[in-house]
Design a protein around this motif. Structure first.
Motif, PDB file in Angstrom:
ATOM      1  N   THR A  18      -9.788 -30.919  21.649  1.00  0.00           N
ATOM      2  CA  THR A  18      -8.479 -31.582  21.743  1.00  0.00           C
ATOM      3  C   THR A  18      -7.621 -31.296  20.524  1.00  0.00           C
ATOM      4  N   LEU A  19      -8.169 -31.499  19.353  1.00  0.00           N
ATOM      5  CA  LEU A  19      -7.409 -31.288  18.127  1.00  0.00           C
ATOM      6  C   LEU A  19      -7.168 -29.804  17.870  1.00  0.00           C
ATOM      7  N   HIS A  22      -4.156 -28.166  19.450  1.00  0.00           N
ATOM      8  CA  HIS A  22      -2.872 -28.430  18.796  1.00  0.00           C
ATOM      9  C   HIS A  22      -2.760 -27.686  17.463  1.00  0.00           C
ATOM     10  N   ALA A 138      -9.234 -39.835  10.277  1.00  0.00           N
ATOM     11  CA  ALA A 138      -8.249 -40.164  11.308  1.00  0.00           C
ATOM     12  C   ALA A 138      -8.788 -41.270  12.206  1.00  0.00           C
ATOM     13  N   GLN A 140      -9.020 -43.193  16.009  1.00  0.00           N
ATOM     14  CA  GLN A 140      -9.313 -42.644  17.329  1.00  0.00           C
ATOM     15  C   GLN A 140      -8.038 -42.076  17.944  1.00  0.00           C
ATOM     16  N   PHE A 141      -8.185 -40.917  18.571  1.00  0.00           N
ATOM     17  CA  PHE A 141      -7.029 -40.275  19.199  1.00  0.00           C
ATOM     18  C   PHE A 141      -6.631 -41.008  20.474  1.00  0.00           C
ATOM     19  N   ASP A 143      -6.009 -39.626  23.146  1.00  0.00           N
ATOM     20  CA  ASP A 143      -6.719 -38.955  24.241  1.00  0.00           C
ATOM     21  C   ASP A 143      -8.052 -39.643  24.527  1.00  0.00           C
ATOM     22  N   ASP A 170      -1.877 -40.238  17.590  1.00  0.00           N
ATOM     23  CA  ASP A 170      -1.667 -39.069  18.436  1.00  0.00           C
ATOM     24  C   ASP A 170      -2.280 -37.841  17.772  1.00  0.00           C
ATOM     25  N   SER A 171      -3.029 -37.075  18.551  1.00  0.00           N
ATOM     26  CA  SER A 171      -3.702 -35.898  17.987  1.00  0.00           C
ATOM     27  C   SER A 171      -2.706 -34.867  17.462  1.00  0.00           C
ATOM     28  N   ARG A 172      -1.477 -34.863  17.990  1.00  0.00           N
ATOM     29  CA  ARG A 172      -0.461 -33.935  17.482  1.00  0.00           C
ATOM     30  C   ARG A 172      -0.006 -34.316  16.074  1.00  0.00           C
ATOM     31  N   VAL A 174      -1.976 -35.766  13.909  1.00  0.00           N
ATOM     32  CA  VAL A 174      -3.100 -35.360  13.063  1.00  0.00           C
ATOM     33  C   VAL A 174      -3.067 -33.856  12.836  1.00  0.00           C
ATOM     34  N   ALA A 175      -2.752 -33.098  13.882  1.00  0.00           N
ATOM     35  CA  ALA A 175      -2.669 -31.639  13.744  1.00  0.00           C
ATOM     36  C   ALA A 175      -1.602 -31.242  12.727  1.00  0.00           C
TER      37      ALA A 175
END
Length: 258
Positions: A18-19, A22, A138, A140-141, A143, A170-172, A174-175
């Motif tokens: 997932t990560l 991104h 981080a 929890q995402f 997702d 949001d994982s974005r 974090v990215a």
């Protein structure tokens, strides 16, 4: 700034998750050549080279690190993250890696559950390796939270562990933060990143059910022992000074169910 040559590939573990999905295009947009360690074969294209390897089995790691100065360690799972990190860091030290950026989880070292304990063990493997490092914890995402609430929302009666709260991110977001860290100098343990709001589990499930036009009864359930105390104390939530993501759970949910 990171003093590693910009033409040297960045090795990314967990690049197909997932990560990783991104992070890869963001690093490519920044002009970085990428090498992704994967347990399955993928065609290399668009500046991304995929190489076979398995961190838990300690297979293919040394060839993957050949010529690499920067590593972004995203690989993780329900168990074994500490062992995988030990294998990676031992080989990275031998290869002369100059910067390793590592994603961990908010609550590592504070919540007495196997997953968090393995993440803390991975942090120790990174920090004690002799390789210059940066670790970002981080929350929890979105997702992952969506997957959980989707399963709970399908039950005829939803269990409600009232002490459990989340601050999903949001994982974005974090990215974006990880790309900045990869481009920068080793910084040790940097401020955590979490979402803009704290929710109970029931809050999250109810918002999902409402968005789907459904209703379910909720049944309170206890969370006993040390884990229950940790969740009551908010040990899985971000600490003061954390970076706050910009995308909310509500925005993610609306986008997901559009």
């Amino acid at each position: 700034m990171n003093d590693a040559p910009t033409n040297a590939p960045v090795l990314v573990t967990g690049g197909t998750g997932t990560l990783g999905r991104h992070v890869l295009p963001r690093l490519r947009a920044a002009g970085r050549q990428l090498r992704v360690l994967s347990r399955t074969i993928h065609p290399s294209a668009d500046g991304v080279e995929y190489v076979l390897g398995d961190l838990l089995r300690d297979e293919g790691v040394a060839p993957a690190l050949d010529g690499v100065h920067t590593v972004l360690h995203l690989a993780g799972g329900p168990k074994g993250d500490d062992r995988a990190a030990v294998n990676l860091m031992r080989t990275a030290a031998r290869a002369g890696v100059r910067h390793l950026v590592h994603i961990s989880v908010v609550g590592a070292g504070r919540v007495p559950i196997g997953y968090f304990e393995a993440k803390h063990g991975a942090e120790r493997a990174v920090s004690e390796s002799g390789v210059p490092w940066t670790t970002l914890r981080a929350a929890q995402f979105h997702d992952l939270v969506f997957t959980v609430v989707q399963k709970l929302g399908a039950l005829p009666i939803v269990p409600d562990p009232k002490v459990i709260r989340f601050q999903p991110v949001d994982s974005r977001d974090v990215a974006d933060r990880l790309v900045d860290l990869v481009q920068g100098a080793p910084s040790g343990l940097v401020p955590e990143i979490a979402g803009p709001r704290v929710y109970t589990m029931a809050d999250l499930v109810r918002s999902y059910l409402a968005a789907r036009g459904r209703r379910r009864p909720f049944l309170p359930v206890p969370v006993p022992g040390a884990a229950g105390r940790a969740y009551r104390d908010g040990d899985n939530l971000s600490v003061d000074g954390a970076t706050v993501g910009t995308r909310s759970w509500e925005e993610f949910l609306a986008e997901k169910l559009r």
